[in-house]
Scaffold this motif. Sequence first.
Motif, mmCIF file in Angstrom:
data_model
loop_
_atom_site.group_PDB
_atom_site.id
_atom_site.type_symbol
_atom_site.label_atom_id
_atom_site.label_comp_id
_atom_site.label_asym_id
_atom_site.label_seq_id
_atom_site.Cartn_x
_atom_site.Cartn_y
_atom_site.Cartn_z
ATOM 1 N N GLU A 68 5.205 38.033 27.231
ATOM 2 C CA GLU A 68 4.370 39.210 27.426
ATOM 3 C C GLU A 68 3.280 39.188 26.368
ATOM 4 N N ALA A 69 2.111 39.604 26.787
ATOM 5 C CA ALA A 69 0.962 39.681 25.894
ATOM 6 C C ALA A 69 0.495 41.125 25.881
ATOM 7 N N GLU A 70 0.330 41.650 24.692
ATOM 8 C CA GLU A 70 -0.236 42.992 24.558
ATOM 9 C C GLU A 70 -1.623 42.813 23.968
ATOM 10 N N PHE A 71 -2.628 43.320 24.680
ATOM 11 C CA PHE A 71 -3.993 43.180 24.187
ATOM 12 C C PHE A 71 -4.683 44.523 24.170
ATOM 13 N N THR A 72 -5.500 44.690 23.153
ATOM 14 C CA THR A 72 -6.320 45.886 23.014
ATOM 15 C C THR A 72 -7.765 45.443 22.865
ATOM 16 N N SER A 73 -8.644 46.271 23.375
ATOM 17 C CA SER A 73 -10.072 45.987 23.204
ATOM 18 C C SER A 73 -10.710 47.218 22.597
ATOM 19 N N GLU A 74 -11.673 46.989 21.753
ATOM 20 C CA GLU A 74 -12.357 48.082 21.065
ATOM 21 C C GLU A 74 -13.823 48.082 21.467
ATOM 22 N N PRO A 75 -14.488 49.182 21.414
ATOM 23 C CA PRO A 75 -14.091 50.431 20.772
ATOM 24 C C PRO A 75 -13.162 51.249 21.673
ATOM 25 N N PHE A 76 -12.283 52.028 21.022
ATOM 26 C CA PHE A 76 -11.373 52.922 21.724
ATOM 27 C C PHE A 76 -12.123 54.183 22.120
ATOM 28 N N HIS A 77 -11.691 54.780 23.203
ATOM 29 C CA HIS A 77 -12.171 56.099 23.609
ATOM 30 C C HIS A 77 -10.951 56.989 23.671
ATOM 31 N N GLY A 78 -10.966 58.103 22.950
ATOM 32 C CA GLY A 78 -9.796 58.968 22.885
ATOM 33 C C GLY A 78 -9.556 59.786 24.129
ATOM 34 N N GLU A 79 -10.590 60.184 24.810
ATOM 35 C CA GLU A 79 -10.430 61.045 25.972
ATOM 36 C C GLU A 79 -11.342 60.565 27.078
ATOM 37 N N GLY A 80 -11.066 61.051 28.288
ATOM 38 C CA GLY A 80 -11.909 60.709 29.423
ATOM 39 C C GLY A 80 -11.490 59.406 30.055
ATOM 40 N N SER A 81 -12.403 58.834 30.809
ATOM 41 C CA SER A 81 -12.128 57.593 31.526
ATOM 42 C C SER A 81 -11.972 56.429 30.555
ATOM 43 N N PRO A 82 -11.111 55.465 30.907
ATOM 44 C CA PRO A 82 -10.986 54.284 30.043
ATOM 45 C C PRO A 82 -12.307 53.519 30.001
ATOM 46 N N PRO A 83 -12.591 52.862 28.887
ATOM 47 C CA PRO A 83 -13.836 52.103 28.791
ATOM 48 C C PRO A 83 -13.834 50.904 29.747
ATOM 49 N N GLU A 84 -15.015 50.505 30.161
ATOM 50 C CA GLU A 84 -15.171 49.400 31.098
ATOM 51 C C GLU A 84 -14.499 48.120 30.596
ATOM 52 N N HIS A 85 -14.611 47.841 29.302
ATOM 53 C CA HIS A 85 -14.023 46.604 28.776
ATOM 54 C C HIS A 85 -12.508 46.593 28.918
ATOM 55 N N ALA A 86 -11.856 47.751 28.781
ATOM 56 C CA ALA A 86 -10.397 47.821 28.938
ATOM 57 C C ALA A 86 -10.004 47.606 30.396
ATOM 58 N N LEU A 87 -10.758 48.202 31.311
ATOM 59 C CA LEU A 87 -10.482 48.022 32.735
ATOM 60 C C LEU A 87 -10.710 46.575 33.164
ATOM 61 N N ALA A 88 -11.767 45.964 32.647
ATOM 62 C CA ALA A 88 -12.073 44.574 32.999
ATOM 63 C C ALA A 88 -10.964 43.640 32.524
ATOM 64 N N ALA A 89 -10.444 43.865 31.315
ATOM 65 C CA ALA A 89 -9.357 43.031 30.797
ATOM 66 C C ALA A 89 -8.098 43.211 31.645
ATOM 67 N N ARG A 90 -7.780 44.460 31.979
ATOM 68 C CA ARG A 90 -6.604 44.731 32.821
ATOM 69 C C ARG A 90 -6.750 44.041 34.170
ATOM 70 N N ASP A 91 -7.933 44.153 34.776
ATOM 71 C CA ASP A 91 -8.157 43.557 36.088
ATOM 72 C C ASP A 91 -8.043 42.034 36.031
ATOM 73 N N ALA A 92 -8.524 41.421 34.950
ATOM 74 C CA ALA A 92 -8.416 39.965 34.810
ATOM 75 C C ALA A 92 -6.954 39.540 34.738
ATOM 76 N N ALA A 93 -6.133 40.315 34.045
ATOM 77 C CA ALA A 93 -4.703 40.006 33.966
ATOM 78 C C ALA A 93 -4.050 40.135 35.337
ATOM 79 N N ALA A 94 -4.388 41.183 36.062
ATOM 80 C CA ALA A 94 -3.815 41.392 37.400
ATOM 81 C C ALA A 94 -4.270 40.292 38.359
ATOM 82 N N GLU A 95 -5.550 39.899 38.283
ATOM 83 C CA GLU A 95 -6.072 38.839 39.158
ATOM 84 C C GLU A 95 -5.384 37.506 38.890
ATOM 85 N N ALA A 96 -4.882 37.325 37.674
ATOM 86 C CA ALA A 96 -4.165 36.094 37.328
ATOM 87 C C ALA A 96 -2.716 36.143 37.803
ATOM 88 N N GLY A 97 -2.331 37.259 38.427
ATOM 89 C CA GLY A 97 -0.973 37.374 38.948
ATOM 90 C C GLY A 97 0.044 37.873 37.947
#
Length: 169
Positions: free
Chosen positions: A4-33
């Motif tokens: 398992e790999a735990e990854f974080t990307s910065e800058p963090f946003h405390g509230e509201g929608s997740p930042p684009e960079h976090a969504l892009a990283a998540r989507d890349a992991a999901a696309e890799a299966g």
Amino acid sequence: MRLEAEFTSEPFHGEGSPPEHALAARDAAAEAGLETDFGPLGTLARGEAKELFEALPAIAKAAMEGGATQVTLQVRRADPRTDAPAVTKPAPGGAAPVELTDALARLIADVEREVGAKLGDLDRPGKQRAVRLLRERGAFGLRKSVSSVADALGVTRFTVYNYLNREVD
């Protein structure tokens, strides 16, 4: 071997929608299966070692192209016989808990490294700065974070709220 790999990307946003960079990283992991668990301060991806290692460059690239200024990665065996991280999070649908590293403890440790001292050893302006840094990194979006930060600082929750309110004024 499962990892398992735990990854974080910065800058963090405390509230509201997740930042684009976090969504892009998540989507890349999901696309890799990879199996993913998306959280406010990081994403946990699980899979066989070969697939996970092959996906890591795409995950980091997606985050950076999505606007991240930094990507932090931890890789560990996903073996239930190894030491479990400090925090567990229930999985959707009542499945077995997902083991996650304590994000708040990691943020506190990062701030302590940055300021060069344990939070409890700081003077008042140092403690105020630490609270500001933790707020900027989204720490106060986590459950019971004010109490945990107050304990680390050696102050009351009321004091932490005062520091937070000073930042807003």
